[in-house]
Write a protein that holds these residues in place. Structure first.
Motif, PDB file in Angstrom:
ATOM      1  N   UNK A  33       0.832  -1.208   0.000  1.00  0.00           N
ATOM      2  CA  UNK A  33       0.000   0.000   0.000  1.00  0.00           C
ATOM      3  C   UNK A  33       0.867   1.258   0.000  1.00  0.00           C
ATOM      4  N   UNK A  34       1.979   1.217   0.722  1.00  0.00           N
ATOM      5  CA  UNK A  34       2.912   2.347   0.713  1.00  0.00           C
ATOM      6  C   UNK A  34       3.450   2.574  -0.701  1.00  0.00           C
ATOM      7  N   UNK A  35       3.799   1.498  -1.384  1.00  0.00           N
ATOM      8  CA  UNK A  35       4.282   1.618  -2.758  1.00  0.00           C
ATOM      9  C   UNK A  35       3.184   2.176  -3.664  1.00  0.00           C
ATOM     10  N   UNK A  36       1.944   1.797  -3.400  1.00  0.00           N
ATOM     11  CA  UNK A  36       0.830   2.313  -4.187  1.00  0.00           C
ATOM     12  C   UNK A  36       0.699   3.823  -4.011  1.00  0.00           C
ATOM     13  N   UNK A  37       0.894   4.295  -2.794  1.00  0.00           N
ATOM     14  CA  UNK A  37       0.858   5.744  -2.546  1.00  0.00           C
ATOM     15  C   UNK A  37       2.007   6.424  -3.303  1.00  0.00           C
ATOM     16  N   UNK A  38       3.207   5.864  -3.202  1.00  0.00           N
ATOM     17  CA  UNK A  38       4.360   6.435  -3.901  1.00  0.00           C
ATOM     18  C   UNK A  38       4.110   6.453  -5.409  1.00  0.00           C
ATOM     19  N   UNK A  39       3.618   5.355  -5.922  1.00  0.00           N
ATOM     20  CA  UNK A  39       3.352   5.241  -7.360  1.00  0.00           C
ATOM     21  C   UNK A  39       2.286   6.256  -7.796  1.00  0.00           C
ATOM     22  N   UNK A  40       1.238   6.399  -6.992  1.00  0.00           N
ATOM     23  CA  UNK A  40       0.179   7.357  -7.303  1.00  0.00           C
ATOM     24  C   UNK A  40       0.737   8.775  -7.339  1.00  0.00           C
ATOM     25  N   UNK A  47       2.086  13.637 -14.506  1.00  0.00           N
ATOM     26  CA  UNK A  47       0.990  14.339 -15.187  1.00  0.00           C
ATOM     27  C   UNK A  47       1.210  15.851 -15.107  1.00  0.00           C
ATOM     28  N   UNK A  48       1.532  16.329 -13.927  1.00  0.00           N
ATOM     29  CA  UNK A  48       1.714  17.767 -13.706  1.00  0.00           C
ATOM     30  C   UNK A  48       2.907  18.327 -14.488  1.00  0.00           C
ATOM     31  N   UNK A  49       4.036  17.610 -14.454  1.00  0.00           N
ATOM     32  CA  UNK A  49       5.247  18.098 -15.098  1.00  0.00           C
ATOM     33  C   UNK A  49       5.407  17.625 -16.544  1.00  0.00           C
ATOM     34  N   UNK A  50       4.466  16.837 -17.021  1.00  0.00           N
ATOM     35  CA  UNK A  50       4.515  16.373 -18.406  1.00  0.00           C
ATOM     36  C   UNK A  50       5.584  15.329 -18.684  1.00  0.00           C
ATOM     37  N   UNK A  51       5.935  14.540 -17.673  1.00  0.00           N
ATOM     38  CA  UNK A  51       6.944  13.496 -17.883  1.00  0.00           C
ATOM     39  C   UNK A  51       6.423  12.403 -18.801  1.00  0.00           C
ATOM     40  N   UNK A  52       5.166  12.015 -18.578  1.00  0.00           N
ATOM     41  CA  UNK A  52       4.518  11.042 -19.452  1.00  0.00           C
ATOM     42  C   UNK A  52       3.019  11.179 -19.283  1.00  0.00           C
ATOM     43  N   UNK A  53       2.304  10.605 -20.234  1.00  0.00           N
ATOM     44  CA  UNK A  53       0.843  10.593 -20.157  1.00  0.00           C
ATOM     45  C   UNK A  53       0.384   9.153 -20.300  1.00  0.00           C
ATOM     46  N   UNK A  54      -0.576   8.774 -19.512  1.00  0.00           N
ATOM     47  CA  UNK A  54      -1.105   7.418 -19.572  1.00  0.00           C
ATOM     48  C   UNK A  54      -2.488   7.428 -20.215  1.00  0.00           C
ATOM     49  N   UNK A  72      -3.146  -0.255  -8.824  1.00  0.00           N
ATOM     50  CA  UNK A  72      -3.938  -0.814  -7.721  1.00  0.00           C
ATOM     51  C   UNK A  72      -4.225  -2.307  -7.888  1.00  0.00           C
ATOM     52  N   UNK A  73      -3.755  -2.868  -8.966  1.00  0.00           N
ATOM     53  CA  UNK A  73      -3.937  -4.289  -9.211  1.00  0.00           C
ATOM     54  C   UNK A  73      -2.601  -4.991  -9.276  1.00  0.00           C
TER      55      UNK A  73
END
Length: 165
Positions: A33-40, A47-54, A72-73
Motif C-alpha cells: 500500500x505504501x508503494x501504491x501511494x508512492x506510485x500514485x 501528469x503535472x510536469x509532463x513526464x509522461x501521459x497514460x 492498484x492491481x
C-alpha cells in the motif's frame, strides 16, 4: 479486448494472493500500500510536469492520471510476491527489482504501447524511469525493515508505552 486485459490486470493479481498464507499477505500489505501511494504520487507528478501521459489505460473514465489496473492491481500484488520471496536478502531483492523493472520498461511496455494500452508520450528516458522505479524499490525495502522492527517489539513494552500516553 483492451478492456479484458485491463480488467485482468486489476483482478487476476488479487486472485493470486489466495496462494499465499494470510500471515504473509498481512505482513507485506502495508509495504504494498505504501508503494501504491508512492506510485500514485509519481503519476500525479508525471501528469503535472509532463513526464509522461497514460492514455489508453483508463478503465473507469475518471482514472486518466493513474492507471488503476496497473497501480492498484498488478503492481500492488507484485510487490507482495517479490517481498515474499526476497525480503531479508537485499541483494537478491535489488537484483530481482532491477531485472523486473528493466523487463517491464524495455519489453512489456513497448508491447502495451503497440496494443494501445499505454501512451508512448514521455519526456523521460526509459533508463530514467527504470532508475526511478529502482529508487522506489529501495525506499519500500527500508520501509519494510522499519515495519518489521516496529512489530517485533515485545507486547509488554507496547502495553507499557500505551499506559504512558
Amino acid at each position: 479486448m483492451k478492456q479484458i486485459i485491463l480488467w485482468s490486470l486489476l483482478i487476476l493479481p488479487w486472485a493470486s494472493l489466495l496462494f499465499l498464507k494470510m500471515n504473509t499477505v498481512r505482513r507485506y500489505m502495508p509495504v504494498a500500500l505504501f508503494m501504491t501511494v508512492i506510485h500514485t504520487l509519481a503519476y500525479q507528478a508525471a501528469y503535472h510536469y509532463g513526464w509522461w501521459k497514460e492514455t489508453g489505460s483508463s478503465l473507469f473514465g475518471w482514472d486518466k492520471v493513474v492507471p488503476v489496473p496497473w497501480v492498484y492491481g498488478a503492481y500492488l500484488v507484485i510487490v507482495i510476491w517479490i517481498f515474499r520471496f526476497t525480503f531479508g536478502k537485499f541483494w537478491m531483492y535489488l537484483t530481482v527489482n532491477i531485472l523486473l523493472d528493466g523487463l517491464f520498461m524495455y519489453i512489456v511496455y513497448p508491447v502495451w504501447q503497440r496494443m494501445g494500452l499505454v501512451s508512448s508520450e514521455s519526456t523521460l528516458s526509459t533508463i530514467a524511469i527504470v532508475a526511478m522505479m529502482v529508487g522506489f524499490a529501495i525506499i519500500i525495502y527500508l520501509y519494510q525493515l522499519w515495519q518489521d522492527e516496529v512489530f517485533k517489539q515485545p507486547k509488554a513494552k507496547l502495553i507499557n508505552d500505551q499506559e504512558l500516553t
